[in-house]
Scaffold this active site. Structure first.
Site, PDB file in Angstrom:
ATOM      1  CE1 TYR A 197      32.439  40.217  47.642  1.00  0.00           C
ATOM      2  CE2 TYR A 197      30.407  39.486  48.655  1.00  0.00           C
ATOM      3  CZ  TYR A 197      31.564  39.212  47.956  1.00  0.00           C
ATOM      4  OH  TYR A 197      31.841  37.931  47.572  1.00  0.00           O
TER       5      TYR A 197
ATOM      6  CE  LYS B 172      45.729  39.464  39.273  1.00  0.00           C
ATOM      7  NZ  LYS B 172      46.459  38.275  38.842  1.00  0.00           N
TER       8      LYS B 172
ATOM      9  CG  ASP C 133      46.751  35.098  39.937  1.00  0.00           C
ATOM     10  OD1 ASP C 133      47.266  35.646  40.935  1.00  0.00           O
ATOM     11  OD2 ASP C 133      47.016  35.449  38.776  1.00  0.00           O
TER      12      ASP C 133
ATOM     13  CG  ASP D 168      32.250  34.987  48.981  1.00  0.00           C
ATOM     14  OD1 ASP D 168      32.012  33.888  49.514  1.00  0.00           O
ATOM     15  OD2 ASP D 168      31.391  35.624  48.339  1.00  0.00           O
TER      16      ASP D 168
END
Ligand code: NAI
Length: 347
Positions: free
Chosen positions: A132, A179, A212, A236
């Site tokens: 972002y 991640k 994930d 988000d």
């Protein structure tokens, strides 16, 4: 009851369903304030495309000044054009006021049946960094690059926020979501900061899950999560996923918190598909207003609004379409107003 305290609040109704849910929220807060001796002075400003049309600025200077002075704002959603156009107003405001902590409690409402009863979890999302940053560049035609910014400062302070909250509110467990198996440097730094902060809180269990896998784990068994601590983009996406556990985006509130200022807003967007049709559920913004009232140390008014909302859900007679009812935004707000007057809520 005579007004004892008046709070100056910057009000950004937003666009799409924003004006409808904001109108409902103001009405309910005025009534709760009236009953508990709290007054509100609303300083209202447009933002986004509407503001540009009126003032030539997407975020008028007067809006910035108002937030700076009042330190507290509540906003409806603002539409962001997809794949071009102006930058997100929401992201710009969060960065401008360094509102680094996005706090999103996901809690089941009484009487509302969903596939996952009795959910009570919190998402703590870093709010100023990550993809972002808005730093995108076309390297050569056909190749673009988006910069994911993760800093030690940003990661440490959001972790500190989550652990401080957990300790203060007796929350037992924090999962850092990442991640770092792929983004070894950026998400690796985020994790190192979370681990370091966690060492100061032996009473809070600290765990790490890859994002994930987290999606699957959430759908299989959301009850294993207490506080989810994560970066901006994952936070988000996971917020919308988790909203479905409690009935959807119409319900989940949020707060954007910094050292100086706070802006309260729902998780949902401007919902153009239902805008202007009296179909939007104002619960998410109402519950954001409850967070705001607690922030202002107005616990009595906050509890009055929350118990009014809960009574309407418990009765189940005046619910909006997103949660299986047929009532409009205004009828729902009127039901909350009536519930706040009833002996149960006004206890
Ligand atoms: P959205 O959250 O606006 O809508 C997704 C779905 O949820 C739609 O089917 C909508 O009807 C439903 N929904 C959302 N809020 C609801 C409510 N209160 N009551 C009943 N149903 C509700 O997400 P979408 O469509 O992806 O985004 C629309 C616009 O909103 C975009 O321009 C986006 O950038 C902007 N947005 C703004 C945010 C903000 O101002 N903080 C946050 C998220 C999106």
């Amino acid at each position: 009851m005579a007004t004892k305290r008046t709070h100056k609040i910057t009000l950004i109704p937003g666009d799409g369903i924003g004006p409808e849910v904001s109108g409902a929220m103001v009405k309910v807060l005025e009534a709760a304030g009236e009953a508990t001796g709290v007054g509100f002075e609303w300083h209202e400003y447009a933002a986004g495309a509407d503001a540009f049309e009126a003032t030539g600025e997407y975020i008028p200077k007067a809006l910035y000044e108002s937030v700076e002075q009042n330190k507290v704002a509540i906003k409806g959603p603002v539409t962001t054009p997809v794949g071009g156009g102006f930058s997100s107003i929401n992201v710009t405001l969060r960065k401008k006021f360094d509102l680094y902590a996005n706090f999103r409690p996901v809690k089941s409402l009484p009487g509302l049946e969903t596939k996952y009863p009795n959910i009570d979890m919190i998402i703590v999302r870093e709010n100023t960094e990550d993809l972002y940053s808005g730093l995108e560049v076309e390297v050569v035609p056909g190749v673009v690059q988006a910069l994911k910014i993760i800093t030690e400062k940003g990661s440490s302070r959001i972790a500190q926020f989550a652990f401080d909250y957990a300790k203060k509110h007796n929350r037992k467990k924090i999962h850092a979501i990442h991640k770092a198996n792929i983004m070894k440097l950026s998400d690796g730094l985020f994790l190192r900061c979370c681990r370091k902060v966690s060492e100061g809180f032996p009473e809070v269990e600290y765990k790490e899950h890859i994002v994930d896998n987290t999606c699957m784990q959430l759908v299989l068994n959301p009850y294993q999560y207490d506080i989810i601590l994560t970066e901006n983009l994952y936070g988000d996406i996971l917020s919308d996923l988790c909203s479905a556990f409690v009935g959807g985006l119409g319900l989940v509130p949020g707060a954007n918190l910094g050292a100086e200022c706070a802006i309260f807003e729902a998780v949902h967007g401007s919902a153009p598909d239902i805008a202007g049709q009296d179909k939007a559920n104002p619960t998410a913004l109402l519950q954001s207003a409850v967070l705001m009232l607690h922030h202002l140390n107005e616990a009595e008014a906050a509890e009055r609004v929350q118990s009014g909302i809960e009574q309407v859900y418990r009765e189940g007679k005046t619910l909006t379409r997103d949660v299986g009812g047929s009532a409009g935004t205004k009828a729902f707000a009127d039901a909350v107003l009536a519930a706040m007057e009833s002996p149960v809520a006004a206890k």
